[in-house]
Design a protein around this motif. Structure first.
Motif, PDB file in Angstrom:
ATOM      1  N   PRO A 113       0.809  -1.227   0.000  1.00  0.00           N
ATOM      2  CA  PRO A 113       0.000   0.000   0.000  1.00  0.00           C
ATOM      3  C   PRO A 113       0.845   1.282   0.000  1.00  0.00           C
ATOM      4  O   PRO A 113       0.473   2.264  -0.627  1.00  0.00           O
ATOM      5  CB  PRO A 113      -0.814  -0.128   1.289  1.00  0.00           C
ATOM      6  CG  PRO A 113      -0.949  -1.612   1.478  1.00  0.00           C
ATOM      7  CD  PRO A 113       0.326  -2.222   0.961  1.00  0.00           C
ATOM      8  N   HIS A 114       1.996   1.253   0.661  1.00  0.00           N
ATOM      9  CA  HIS A 114       2.832   2.458   0.745  1.00  0.00           C
ATOM     10  C   HIS A 114       4.091   2.399  -0.117  1.00  0.00           C
ATOM     11  O   HIS A 114       4.957   3.270  -0.007  1.00  0.00           O
ATOM     12  CB  HIS A 114       3.238   2.737   2.198  1.00  0.00           C
ATOM     13  CG  HIS A 114       2.098   3.204   3.043  1.00  0.00           C
ATOM     14  ND1 HIS A 114       1.196   2.336   3.611  1.00  0.00           N
ATOM     15  CD2 HIS A 114       1.693   4.447   3.400  1.00  0.00           C
ATOM     16  CE1 HIS A 114       0.291   3.014   4.295  1.00  0.00           C
ATOM     17  NE2 HIS A 114       0.563   4.309   4.175  1.00  0.00           N
ATOM     18  N   LEU A 115       4.234   1.365  -0.939  1.00  0.00           N
ATOM     19  CA  LEU A 115       5.468   1.222  -1.718  1.00  0.00           C
ATOM     20  C   LEU A 115       5.147   1.007  -3.203  1.00  0.00           C
ATOM     21  O   LEU A 115       4.421   0.086  -3.556  1.00  0.00           O
ATOM     22  CB  LEU A 115       6.293   0.039  -1.191  1.00  0.00           C
ATOM     23  CG  LEU A 115       7.621  -0.208  -1.915  1.00  0.00           C
ATOM     24  CD1 LEU A 115       8.583   0.966  -1.744  1.00  0.00           C
ATOM     25  CD2 LEU A 115       8.278  -1.492  -1.389  1.00  0.00           C
ATOM     26  N   PHE A 116       5.734   1.877  -4.034  1.00  0.00           N
ATOM     27  CA  PHE A 116       5.519   1.820  -5.481  1.00  0.00           C
ATOM     28  C   PHE A 116       6.862   1.626  -6.181  1.00  0.00           C
ATOM     29  O   PHE A 116       7.901   2.028  -5.666  1.00  0.00           O
ATOM     30  CB  PHE A 116       4.904   3.135  -5.990  1.00  0.00           C
ATOM     31  CG  PHE A 116       3.569   3.443  -5.366  1.00  0.00           C
ATOM     32  CD1 PHE A 116       2.385   3.125  -6.027  1.00  0.00           C
ATOM     33  CD2 PHE A 116       3.487   4.048  -4.111  1.00  0.00           C
ATOM     34  CE1 PHE A 116       1.149   3.408  -5.456  1.00  0.00           C
ATOM     35  CE2 PHE A 116       2.261   4.340  -3.538  1.00  0.00           C
ATOM     36  CZ  PHE A 116       1.080   4.023  -4.205  1.00  0.00           C
ATOM     37  N   GLN A 117       6.795   1.039  -7.381  1.00  0.00           N
ATOM     38  CA  GLN A 117       7.985   0.941  -8.222  1.00  0.00           C
ATOM     39  C   GLN A 117       7.621   1.613  -9.538  1.00  0.00           C
ATOM     40  O   GLN A 117       6.543   1.362 -10.088  1.00  0.00           O
ATOM     41  CB  GLN A 117       8.359  -0.532  -8.439  1.00  0.00           C
ATOM     42  CG  GLN A 117       9.766  -0.747  -9.024  1.00  0.00           C
ATOM     43  CD  GLN A 117       9.798  -0.526 -10.515  1.00  0.00           C
ATOM     44  OE1 GLN A 117       8.951  -1.029 -11.240  1.00  0.00           O
ATOM     45  NE2 GLN A 117      10.778   0.267 -10.991  1.00  0.00           N
ATOM     46  N   PHE A 118       8.506   2.469 -10.028  1.00  0.00           N
ATOM     47  CA  PHE A 118       8.202   3.176 -11.285  1.00  0.00           C
ATOM     48  C   PHE A 118       9.394   3.141 -12.229  1.00  0.00           C
ATOM     49  O   PHE A 118      10.545   3.136 -11.808  1.00  0.00           O
ATOM     50  CB  PHE A 118       7.780   4.625 -11.011  1.00  0.00           C
ATOM     51  CG  PHE A 118       8.857   5.447 -10.347  1.00  0.00           C
ATOM     52  CD1 PHE A 118       8.955   5.506  -8.965  1.00  0.00           C
ATOM     53  CD2 PHE A 118       9.775   6.154 -11.117  1.00  0.00           C
ATOM     54  CE1 PHE A 118       9.964   6.258  -8.358  1.00  0.00           C
ATOM     55  CE2 PHE A 118      10.776   6.907 -10.520  1.00  0.00           C
ATOM     56  CZ  PHE A 118      10.871   6.954  -9.130  1.00  0.00           C
ATOM     57  N   GLY A 119       9.078   3.092 -13.523  1.00  0.00           N
ATOM     58  CA  GLY A 119      10.133   3.110 -14.543  1.00  0.00           C
ATOM     59  C   GLY A 119      11.050   1.912 -14.405  1.00  0.00           C
ATOM     60  O   GLY A 119      10.651   0.853 -13.933  1.00  0.00           O
ATOM     61  N   SER A 120      12.309   2.105 -14.812  1.00  0.00           N
ATOM     62  CA  SER A 120      13.221   0.963 -14.810  1.00  0.00           C
ATOM     63  C   SER A 120      13.926   0.779 -13.466  1.00  0.00           C
ATOM     64  O   SER A 120      14.376  -0.321 -13.164  1.00  0.00           O
ATOM     65  CB  SER A 120      14.259   1.136 -15.918  1.00  0.00           C
ATOM     66  OG  SER A 120      14.937   2.361 -15.753  1.00  0.00           O
ATOM     67  N   ASN A 121      14.020   1.831 -12.654  1.00  0.00           N
ATOM     68  CA  ASN A 121      14.848   1.701 -11.449  1.00  0.00           C
ATOM     69  C   ASN A 121      14.250   2.267 -10.171  1.00  0.00           C
ATOM     70  O   ASN A 121      14.735   1.960  -9.087  1.00  0.00           O
ATOM     71  CB  ASN A 121      16.191   2.415 -11.666  1.00  0.00           C
ATOM     72  CG  ASN A 121      17.267   1.470 -12.128  1.00  0.00           C
ATOM     73  OD1 ASN A 121      17.190   0.284 -11.852  1.00  0.00           O
ATOM     74  ND2 ASN A 121      18.242   1.979 -12.840  1.00  0.00           N
ATOM     75  N   TYR A 176      11.922   3.548  -6.913  1.00  0.00           N
ATOM     76  CA  TYR A 176      10.907   3.181  -5.922  1.00  0.00           C
ATOM     77  C   TYR A 176      10.410   4.457  -5.264  1.00  0.00           C
ATOM     78  O   TYR A 176      11.168   5.427  -5.104  1.00  0.00           O
ATOM     79  CB  TYR A 176      11.492   2.264  -4.844  1.00  0.00           C
ATOM     80  CG  TYR A 176      11.814   0.873  -5.341  1.00  0.00           C
ATOM     81  CD1 TYR A 176      10.839  -0.116  -5.417  1.00  0.00           C
ATOM     82  CD2 TYR A 176      13.109   0.563  -5.746  1.00  0.00           C
ATOM     83  CE1 TYR A 176      11.138  -1.397  -5.881  1.00  0.00           C
ATOM     84  CE2 TYR A 176      13.423  -0.709  -6.217  1.00  0.00           C
ATOM     85  CZ  TYR A 176      12.441  -1.683  -6.282  1.00  0.00           C
ATOM     86  OH  TYR A 176      12.737  -2.932  -6.742  1.00  0.00           O
ATOM     87  N   LEU A 177       9.148   4.453  -4.859  1.00  0.00           N
ATOM     88  CA  LEU A 177       8.610   5.582  -4.108  1.00  0.00           C
ATOM     89  C   LEU A 177       7.963   5.036  -2.851  1.00  0.00           C
ATOM     90  O   LEU A 177       7.122   4.129  -2.910  1.00  0.00           O
ATOM     91  CB  LEU A 177       7.593   6.367  -4.939  1.00  0.00           C
ATOM     92  CG  LEU A 177       6.998   7.609  -4.254  1.00  0.00           C
ATOM     93  CD1 LEU A 177       6.801   8.746  -5.261  1.00  0.00           C
ATOM     94  CD2 LEU A 177       5.665   7.293  -3.552  1.00  0.00           C
ATOM     95  N   LEU A 178       8.402   5.572  -1.720  1.00  0.00           N
ATOM     96  CA  LEU A 178       7.866   5.178  -0.420  1.00  0.00           C
ATOM     97  C   LEU A 178       6.998   6.324   0.081  1.00  0.00           C
ATOM     98  O   LEU A 178       7.445   7.477   0.119  1.00  0.00           O
ATOM     99  CB  LEU A 178       9.032   4.909   0.544  1.00  0.00           C
ATOM    100  CG  LEU A 178       8.690   4.443   1.955  1.00  0.00           C
ATOM    101  CD1 LEU A 178       7.979   3.094   1.934  1.00  0.00           C
ATOM    102  CD2 LEU A 178       9.983   4.328   2.782  1.00  0.00           C
ATOM    103  N   LEU A 179       5.775   5.990   0.454  1.00  0.00           N
ATOM    104  CA  LEU A 179       4.790   6.988   0.838  1.00  0.00           C
ATOM    105  C   LEU A 179       4.668   7.012   2.362  1.00  0.00           C
ATOM    106  O   LEU A 179       4.672   5.961   3.000  1.00  0.00           O
ATOM    107  CB  LEU A 179       3.454   6.557   0.221  1.00  0.00           C
ATOM    108  CG  LEU A 179       2.339   7.557   0.040  1.00  0.00           C
ATOM    109  CD1 LEU A 179       2.787   8.730  -0.826  1.00  0.00           C
ATOM    110  CD2 LEU A 179       1.144   6.840  -0.609  1.00  0.00           C
TER     111      LEU A 179
END
Ligand SMILES: [Zn+2]
Ligand SMILES: [Zn+2]
Length: 512
Positions: free
Chosen positions: A270-278, A280-283
Motif C-alpha cells: 500500500p505504501h510502496l511503489f515501483q516506477f520506470g526501470s529503477n 521506488y517511491l515510499l509513501l
C-alpha cells in the motif's frame, strides 16, 4: 615488472636465432643472418641493440595486440624502414582514424579497451594478421592464431627456430605459471564472462599445437612443459568464466506480484511503489514521499505516479549506488520538489572521484546530507537501518525499513533474482567489486542477519528473500575470488586486478 619508462634490457638468447628483450613488453627477435623480424615493439629503444646482435635489416614487426605497452614507441616516427603488421580488427585502436572517434565518445560501462592510444595513431600498419593464416618471410612461414583476451583481436605468432623448435609468441594470452598479465583486460564488459570464454578458447586453440617455447609479452619465456602451462591456464580461464555466470544455482526467482497501475508504475505494498526501470517511491502517512534510485529516464513514469497521488510531496531522495542510472535525477527532484538528496558516504566518495569509472556521471552530483557509514536514519515514521553493501561495485549501500508490516531492503544491483543477469549486477575490476568480508560474501551475510521479507533491487526486480540462497552466494563469492587470484601473476588482486580502477588519464575524467 617492466615500467613504461624503463629502458630495454640486454637481449637474452632463447635459441641460436631467437632473442628476448625486456622492454615495456617483451620484444622477441627472430634472426636469419643479418636479417630479422620482431614480435611486438614496446618503446623501440631496443632497436639500438640490433647491430651488436649482428642484425642489419629488420624486415617486419608483428604486433600481437594494440595495448600501448606493445607499440607506444611506434608513435615516435611517421614511417619506419620495416613493415608493421597488426591483427585484423585492431585498426580502430591503432589508426588515427580509429583513435579519434573512440576517444571522443565517453563510455558508459567498461571501455572498449583499458589500454589504448589516447591520441595520434599509427600510420602504414597492415592489419593482415588473421587467425589461421600465415605470411612468408623469405621461405619462412609465419603463422597466426587468434588468441583473444587482451582485446578481441589479439593473435599469437607461430614460427620455427632453426634448431627445429616450434615457437609461439603469445602476447598476453598466457603468462608464466599459468596466469594472465593484468587479468582485468578480460573484462570486456562489467558483468559477463565473454572475454574469459574467448581467452579460454584461444588458449585451447594454442594448446592444440605442439609448442616447444612459449614466449609471452611479459615475464619469462616458458620452455619447461609449455603444454601443461597452457592446459592449466585454460582451466583457470574456464573457472573465471563459470563464476561470471550464475551465483546461486538452482534457486527460484521468488518474484512478488505487484498491482500494475500503468505500464511503468506498479504498487508493491500500500505504501510502496515501483516506477520506470529503477525507481521506488515510499509513501508516508503524512502525504510525503521518499524516492529511491531516481533516474532521469524514469521521470515520465514518476510523473505518472504523482498524478495518481494528488497532494503528495517528494521530500527526500537517495541512491543505492553511484551508477548514474540510479541517481542522476536527484538534482531535478531537488529543483522541482525541494527533495533533499541523502547519500551514503561511499557513494559520495565515488561521485567526487576524478577518475573515470563505469557509469559515473561526468558532471558533479552533490548530496545535501550524508548518512552514517553504518547506522540508523529516520524519515517521517520510517526507521531505516543503513550499511555499506559492496558487491557489484564497492561504492554501494543498502537500507531497510518496515513498510506495511514487511521488512523491505533496498539493495540496488549487487544481487538480483537468479533469472536476471545470473543473480547479480555482476563484478568487474573497474567497478571495484570485492568478494570477501568487505565484498559480496560480507554483504550476503549482512542480508542473512537482517532477514528482510522483500528485497527491492535495482532494475525493477523485487522478490522474497531467502537466506538459503544467500548462503549459496557466500560460497560463490569465495569461488569467484579464488578464480581471480589463481589468474593473477602472484595472486595479488590489488596489484594485478584492481589496477584497472586507477585510470586518471581518461579523456573524459572530470575536472573539478
Ligand atoms: Zn596487453
Ligand atoms: Zn549498477
Amino acid at each position: 615488472m617492466t615500467s613504461k619508462t624503463s629502458t630495454s634490457s640486454n637481449p637474452v638468447r632463447l635459441s641460436s636465432d631467437c632473442w628476448r628483450i625486456a622492454d615495456t613488453c617483451n620484444v622477441y627477435v627472430l634472426q636469419r643472418g643479418e636479417r630479422a623480424i620482431a614480435v611486438d615493439f614496446g618503446s623501440g629503444r631496443w632497436l639500438a641493440r640490433l647491430p651488436a646482435m649482428g642484425i642489419r635489416h629488420l624486415d617486419h614487426v608483428f604486433l600481437t595486440h594494440h595495448h600501448t605497452d606493445q607499440c607506444r614507441g611506434l608513435l615516435a616516427r611517421k614511417s619506419w624502414p620495416f613493415v608493421i603488421h597488426a591483427p585484423a580488427g585492431e585498426r580502430e585502436f591503432l589508426s588515427a582514424e580509429g583513435v579519434k572517434p573512440l576517444n571522443a565518445a565517453p563510455p558508459g560501462g567498461c571501455p572498449p579497451s583499458y589500454d589504448r592510444l589516447r591520441y595520434g595513431g599509427l600510420g602504414g600498419v597492415c592489419y593482415d594478421m588473421a587467425g589461421f593464416s600465415d605470411q612468408f618471410w623469405g621461405s619462412e612461414r609465419i603463422r597466426f592464431l587468434h588468441t583473444p583476451g587482451h582485446g578481441r583481436h589479439a593473435c599469437t605468432v607461430v614460427a620455427d627456430s632453426q634448431d627445429g623448435r616450434q615457437l609461439a609468441f603469445c602476447g598476453d594470452a598466457v603468462h608464466a605459471h599459468a596466469t594472465i598479465w593484468q587479468p582485468y583486460h578480460l573484462e570486456w564488459d562489467h558483468w559477463t564472462g565473454e572475454g574469459a570464454l574467448a581467452a579460454w578458447e584461444g588458449v585451447q586453440r594454442l594448446s592444440g599445437i605442439k609448442v616447444d617455447l612459449l614466449c609471452p609479452s611479459h615475464g619469462p619465456a616458458i620452455a619447461t612443459n609449455p603444454a601443461s602451462t597452457l592446459r592449466l591456464t585454460a582451466r583457470r580461464l574456464m573457472a573465471l568464466y563459470l563464476v561470471k555466470g550464475q551465483i546461486s544455482a538452482g534457486e527460484r526467482d521468488r518474484y512478488i506480484k505487484p498491482e500494475v497501475l500503468t505500464a511503468g508504475v506498479r504498487r508493491i505494498l500500500p505504501h510502496l511503489f515501483q516506477f520506470g526501470s529503477n525507481g521506488y517511491l515510499l509513501l508516508s502517512d503524512a502525504g510525503t514521499a521518499f524516492v529511491i534510485d531516481p533516474f532521469l529516464d524514469d521521470m515520465p513514469a514518476l510523473d505518472e505516479l504523482m498524478r495518481r497521488l494528488p497532494g503528495v510531496r517528494i521530500l527526500a531522495t537517495a541512491a543505492t549506488h553511484y551508477h548514474w542510472d540510479h541517481l542522476d535525477a536527484a538534482p531535478l527532484l531537488r529543483k522541482r520538489h525541494g527533495a533533499r538528496f541523502w547519500l551514503h558516504p561511499s557513494l559520495a566518495e565515488a561521485l567526487s572521484c576524478r577518475h573515470w569509472r563505469p557509469w559515473l556521471k561526468p558532471i558533479p552530483i552533490i548530496p545535501d546530507c550524508l548518512w552514517p557509514d553504518q547506522g540508523t536514519w529516520k524519515w517521517e515514521d520510517y526507521a531505516f537501518r543503513i550499511a555499506h553493501w559492496p558487491g557489484q561495485t564497492w561504492w554501494h549501500c543498502v537500507f531497510m525499513t518496515e513498510v506495511d508490516g514487511r521488512r523491505v531492503m533496498f539493495g540496488g544491483d549487487s544481487f538480483q533474482p537468479p533469472s536476471r543477469w545470473n543473480g547479480t549486477g555482476g563484478f568487474c575490476a573497474a567497478n571495484g567489486s570485492r568478494f570477501g568480508a568487505r565484498g559480496f560474501a560480507g554483504s550476503a551475510r549482512l542480508a542473512i542477519r537482517w532477514r528482510p521479507d522483500i528485497l527491492a533491487c535495482g532494475h525493477a526486480t523485487y522478490c522474497r528473500f531467502s537466506s538459503s540462497r544467500f548462503r549459496k552466494i557466500e560460497r560463490w563469492a569465495a569461488r569467484a575470488e579464488a578464480a581471480l587470484k589463481a589468474l593473477c601473476p602472484d595472486g595479488d588482486l590489488r596489484r594485478h586486478y584492481y589496477a584497472a580502477t586507477e585510470f586518471s588519464d581518461w579523456p573524459q575524467a572530470r575536472s573539478r
